[in-house]
Each structure stands twice: as C-alpha cells, then as structure tokens.
Motif scaffolding. Structure first.
Motif, PDB file in Angstrom:
ATOM      1  N   TYR A 206      66.664  21.764  35.093  1.00  0.00           N
ATOM      2  CA  TYR A 206      65.722  20.631  35.281  1.00  0.00           C
ATOM      3  C   TYR A 206      64.555  20.625  36.407  1.00  0.00           C
ATOM      4  CZ  TYR A 206      68.780  18.221  38.497  1.00  0.00           C
ATOM      5  OH  TYR A 206      69.674  17.944  39.640  1.00  0.00           O
ATOM      6  N   LEU A 207      63.767  19.764  36.246  1.00  0.00           N
ATOM      7  CA  LEU A 207      62.554  19.729  37.369  1.00  0.00           C
ATOM      8  C   LEU A 207      62.690  18.185  38.106  1.00  0.00           C
ATOM      9  CD1 LEU A 207      59.848  21.548  35.548  1.00  0.00           C
ATOM     10  CD2 LEU A 207      61.014  22.399  37.377  1.00  0.00           C
ATOM     11  N   VAL A 208      62.183  18.359  39.229  1.00  0.00           N
ATOM     12  CA  VAL A 208      61.907  17.142  39.753  1.00  0.00           C
ATOM     13  C   VAL A 208      60.220  16.946  40.063  1.00  0.00           C
ATOM     14  CG1 VAL A 208      62.470  15.471  41.537  1.00  0.00           C
ATOM     15  CG2 VAL A 208      64.135  17.132  40.900  1.00  0.00           C
ATOM     16  N   ASP A 209      59.826  15.783  39.515  1.00  0.00           N
ATOM     17  CA  ASP A 209      58.523  15.575  39.770  1.00  0.00           C
ATOM     18  C   ASP A 209      58.170  14.385  40.875  1.00  0.00           C
ATOM     19  OD1 ASP A 209      55.651  15.506  39.244  1.00  0.00           O
ATOM     20  OD2 ASP A 209      55.689  14.562  37.441  1.00  0.00           O
ATOM     21  N   ASP A 210      56.979  14.148  41.164  1.00  0.00           N
ATOM     22  CA  ASP A 210      56.832  13.140  42.356  1.00  0.00           C
ATOM     23  C   ASP A 210      56.315  11.980  41.427  1.00  0.00           C
ATOM     24  OD1 ASP A 210      55.977  11.614  44.144  1.00  0.00           O
ATOM     25  OD2 ASP A 210      54.286  13.009  45.222  1.00  0.00           O
ATOM     26  N   SER A 211      57.295  11.024  41.544  1.00  0.00           N
ATOM     27  CA  SER A 211      56.866   9.632  40.923  1.00  0.00           C
ATOM     28  C   SER A 211      55.645   8.878  41.408  1.00  0.00           C
ATOM     29  CB  SER A 211      58.041   8.726  41.200  1.00  0.00           C
ATOM     30  OG  SER A 211      58.297   8.414  42.872  1.00  0.00           O
ATOM     31  N   VAL A 212      55.112   9.359  42.520  1.00  0.00           N
ATOM     32  CA  VAL A 212      53.898   8.617  43.163  1.00  0.00           C
ATOM     33  C   VAL A 212      52.713   9.165  42.471  1.00  0.00           C
ATOM     34  CG1 VAL A 212      52.397   8.164  45.156  1.00  0.00           C
ATOM     35  CG2 VAL A 212      54.905   8.031  45.326  1.00  0.00           C
ATOM     36  N   SER A 213      52.801  10.584  42.248  1.00  0.00           N
ATOM     37  CA  SER A 213      51.639  11.341  41.552  1.00  0.00           C
ATOM     38  C   SER A 213      52.155  12.350  40.706  1.00  0.00           C
ATOM     39  CB  SER A 213      50.733  11.983  42.733  1.00  0.00           C
ATOM     40  OG  SER A 213      51.311  12.950  43.248  1.00  0.00           O
ATOM     41  N   PRO A 214      52.639  11.643  39.612  1.00  0.00           N
ATOM     42  CA  PRO A 214      53.194  12.636  38.491  1.00  0.00           C
ATOM     43  C   PRO A 214      52.253  13.763  37.720  1.00  0.00           C
ATOM     44  CG  PRO A 214      53.183  10.532  37.715  1.00  0.00           C
ATOM     45  CD  PRO A 214      52.680  10.321  39.097  1.00  0.00           C
ATOM     46  N   ARG A 271      53.158  20.459  42.235  1.00  0.00           N
ATOM     47  CA  ARG A 271      54.152  20.558  42.825  1.00  0.00           C
ATOM     48  C   ARG A 271      55.352  20.158  42.051  1.00  0.00           C
ATOM     49  NH1 ARG A 271      53.165  16.077  47.768  1.00  0.00           N
ATOM     50  NH2 ARG A 271      51.837  14.783  46.351  1.00  0.00           N
ATOM     51  N   THR A 272      56.442  21.026  42.230  1.00  0.00           N
ATOM     52  CA  THR A 272      57.588  20.487  41.573  1.00  0.00           C
ATOM     53  C   THR A 272      58.962  21.165  42.444  1.00  0.00           C
ATOM     54  OG1 THR A 272      58.690  20.408  39.250  1.00  0.00           O
ATOM     55  CG2 THR A 272      57.955  22.491  40.179  1.00  0.00           C
ATOM     56  N   THR A 273      60.091  20.735  41.990  1.00  0.00           N
ATOM     57  CA  THR A 273      61.075  21.272  42.543  1.00  0.00           C
ATOM     58  C   THR A 273      61.984  21.710  41.335  1.00  0.00           C
ATOM     59  OG1 THR A 273      61.312  19.501  44.318  1.00  0.00           O
ATOM     60  CG2 THR A 273      63.428  20.674  43.812  1.00  0.00           C
ATOM     61  N   THR A 274      62.357  22.839  41.398  1.00  0.00           N
ATOM     62  CA  THR A 274      63.261  23.421  40.289  1.00  0.00           C
ATOM     63  C   THR A 274      64.744  23.085  40.503  1.00  0.00           C
ATOM     64  OG1 THR A 274      63.562  25.643  41.354  1.00  0.00           O
ATOM     65  CG2 THR A 274      61.669  25.177  39.869  1.00  0.00           C
ATOM     66  N   GLU A 275      65.477  22.958  39.557  1.00  0.00           N
ATOM     67  CA  GLU A 275      66.894  22.932  39.673  1.00  0.00           C
ATOM     68  C   GLU A 275      67.599  23.531  38.741  1.00  0.00           C
ATOM     69  OE1 GLU A 275      68.531  21.206  42.104  1.00  0.00           O
ATOM     70  OE2 GLU A 275      67.023  19.692  42.868  1.00  0.00           O
ATOM     71  N   VAL A 276      68.261  24.586  38.939  1.00  0.00           N
ATOM     72  CA  VAL A 276      68.841  25.631  38.280  1.00  0.00           C
ATOM     73  C   VAL A 276      70.569  25.204  38.392  1.00  0.00           C
ATOM     74  CG1 VAL A 276      69.707  28.036  37.774  1.00  0.00           C
ATOM     75  CG2 VAL A 276      67.333  27.397  38.344  1.00  0.00           C
ATOM     76  N   TYR A 277      71.296  25.508  37.358  1.00  0.00           N
ATOM     77  CA  TYR A 277      72.542  25.077  37.193  1.00  0.00           C
ATOM     78  C   TYR A 277      73.409  26.422  37.197  1.00  0.00           C
ATOM     79  CZ  TYR A 277      77.063  23.109  35.869  1.00  0.00           C
ATOM     80  OH  TYR A 277      78.355  22.764  35.886  1.00  0.00           O
ATOM     81  N   PRO A 278      73.907  27.128  38.125  1.00  0.00           N
ATOM     82  CA  PRO A 278      74.367  28.284  38.072  1.00  0.00           C
ATOM     83  C   PRO A 278      76.058  28.418  37.687  1.00  0.00           C
ATOM     84  CG  PRO A 278      74.425  27.410  40.455  1.00  0.00           C
ATOM     85  CD  PRO A 278      73.629  26.594  39.456  1.00  0.00           C
TER      86      PRO A 278
END
Length: 307
Positions: A206-214, A271-278
């Motif tokens: 999943y990804l984490v977007d910026d709630s202030v400037s999505p 910009r984004t934060t990736t979240e991999v589930y290993p």
C-alpha cells in the motif's frame, strides 16, 4: 500472550521511559547483519556509474556509520530532481535493497531525463539491529523537523537542503511487518507511557499519500504498476488499512509534515511512502525488492509525463 492485555517488558504501565529504561532497552539490542558488507559493498560497486558521497556520519559508542548518497553523474540544473530514500526505518529491508536495486538495474533508463539523488539506508545502526529506532530509542521517521532529535533525520535534511525546492518526485521506501504489531508498536506505547491498542497488519502493498496535498492519480498509477508484481493490501472490515481510512485502492493518507515524516522533507508535487509486506505467504524477498523498484519507476514515469 494476549497483546490486548500484555505490557512491554521494559518500563511501568502509564509512565514514560526515562534514562534507565532507555539504557535497558539499548542493552538488549544486538547486531544481526552487516551494513558494511550488505549496503556499503553495493554502494561501492555503483561508483563506476554514479557519483557517491558521504553526507554525514553517525558515531554511536565505538561504532561509526558513514551515511552515503548516490547521485547522477550527469547532473544538470535544467533537469527535474528525483529523490529516493530507503531504510529510514532500518529493519525495513526492501526499502534499502529496493533503492539499491533500482540504481543498479533501472537508473540508466532515466539518464539525461532526471537528476537522481538516492539515500539508500538512512538508518544504518537500525539496519544492523533490524530495528525501527536509533540507539536513543528515537524514531527517525517522526523526526524530520527543525531541531530534530535524530541525527539520521538531521543529516538527510541537510543533504537535500540545497535542492529541496527543485525536487519533483520523492519516493520514500518502507515496509509494514508483523513485528510492527508484536514488537515496535508495543515498545512505542511503553516508551511513551501510553496503553497499547492492538491492530491488524495489512496483507499486501500500500501507499501513504499526503492528506494536505493529495495526488490520487499519481498514487493510483503506482498501485496499478505494482499490482503486476505483488498483491495490493485490501481494506479491512472498517474500510481501513492499518487504522487509516482507505482513500482509494491501496492508498491511505497522513498529514506528512505534521507527523515529521520523511516524505515531507521536500516541496515535491509528487511524493509517496511505499509500504511492502514482506511477511506475507504470497510474497518473497525478491518480489518485495521488485515491488519497490516498480513503484519508483512508475513514480518517475508519472512525474515526467504529468508536470
């Protein structure tokens, strides 16, 4: 052990840690892998095609860690800047090796089109100990702000300061693991004297977007590319991923700057934060690294065609 009632073995319920508790926690951390051989060894190989620099060093006790960055050799002021960060949480392995794999395998595809700046392992002490915090029990990924309590975060902010407003894309590569629930979130609650509220670990990317400037279209473009490599985390029964409402498939939002997260350190429109589930039975370490590489490529491709 019932996580809903169990308490972390260091500290007293309801009381934040002091020096004694932090020292006890530190005494229990042990080196489990080598930053020098597993990370610096790869960085050295990359000197053949890239500029490599030490942008800081960490002195923890008798140990010294060089903080390394990799830059495009053909850096041009007229090209957009792409920032890739990994290992802000040292235990999140594919963040580190995904960043390095991208440079080794795909960075040449973007030569002459973007300036790349890659910090593959922001937290080397934590990388070696497979931990989330630095030795002061500070989370670097909540420390990207002025007067940062984490040397790792301060050094990275200093590195990008000259180009902060020129970055078009920042990809911050992370993982969500089962140990988030079994170790790191209980430790955080104990450190801060707060009750531990058990949660569910999402199975998938999943990804984490910026709630202030999505940027929902940008995030979705990455999801569509990555789902060819590994599965995307579904929303739970509450329509959430890891306690946050799902904005679109595989995407949640945080106020990045307010939380002091790494993805907030530039003015990049994308910009984004990736979240991999290993820890998924449906994913291998190779898939996790490949998912990070695919995410970076999708992010660059989008940023180049939509600016």
């Amino acid at each position: 052990m019932n996580l809903a009632t169990a308490f972390y073995p260091i500290g007293k319920p309801g009381k934040p840690w002091g020096d004694e508790e932090r020292a006890k926690w530190l005494s229990q951390q042990s080196r489990q892998r080598s930053y020098e051989s597993e990370v610096l060894g790869v960085v050295e190989r990359l000197r053949l095609g890239f500029d490599v620099e030490e942008y800081g060093c960490l002195d923890y006790g008798t140990e010294r860690y060089s903080l390394m960055a990799i830059r495009s050799r053909d850096w041009r002021d007229d090209l957009p800047v792409v920032l890739i960060t990994g290992g802000v949480h040292g235990y999140e392995t594919s963040g580190v090796h995904g960043a390095l794999q991208f440079v080794e395998q795909r960075a040449a595809d973007y030569a002459g089109r973007v300036n790349l700046l890659v910090a593959p392992c922001v937290s080397p002490w934590a990388y070696e100990r497979i931990h989330r915090w630095n030795p002061n029990a500070v989370d670097p990924n909540r420390s990207f702000h002025e007067n940062s309590p984490a040397e790792e975060s301060a050094a990275l902010m200093q590195l990008i300061a000259p180009i902060r407003d020129r970055v078009r894309l920042h990809m911050d590569l992370h993982e969500t693991t089962d140990t988030d629930e079994s170790e790191f979130r209980p430790a955080l609650a104990a450190r801060d004297g707060q009750p531990f509220e058990p949660g569910d670990i999402p199975d998938g990317f999943y990804l984490v977007d910026d709630s202030v400037s999505p940027q929902p279209d940008f995030q979705q473009a990455i999801i569509e590319t990555v789902e060819e490599i590994t599965h995307i985390a579904p929303a739970d029964d509450r329509g959430e991923i890891f306690g946050s409402p799902v904005a679109s498939e595989g995407v949640i939002q945080y106020p990045l700057k307010q939380l002091g997260l790494c993805a907030s350190i530039t003015s990049a429109p994308y910009r984004t934060t990736t979240e991999v589930y290993p820890d998924s039975p449906r994913a291998t370490p190779e898939q996790c690294n490949a998912a990070q590489v695919a995410a970076v490529c999708a992010g660059i491709d989008y940023a180049l065609t939509h600016h």
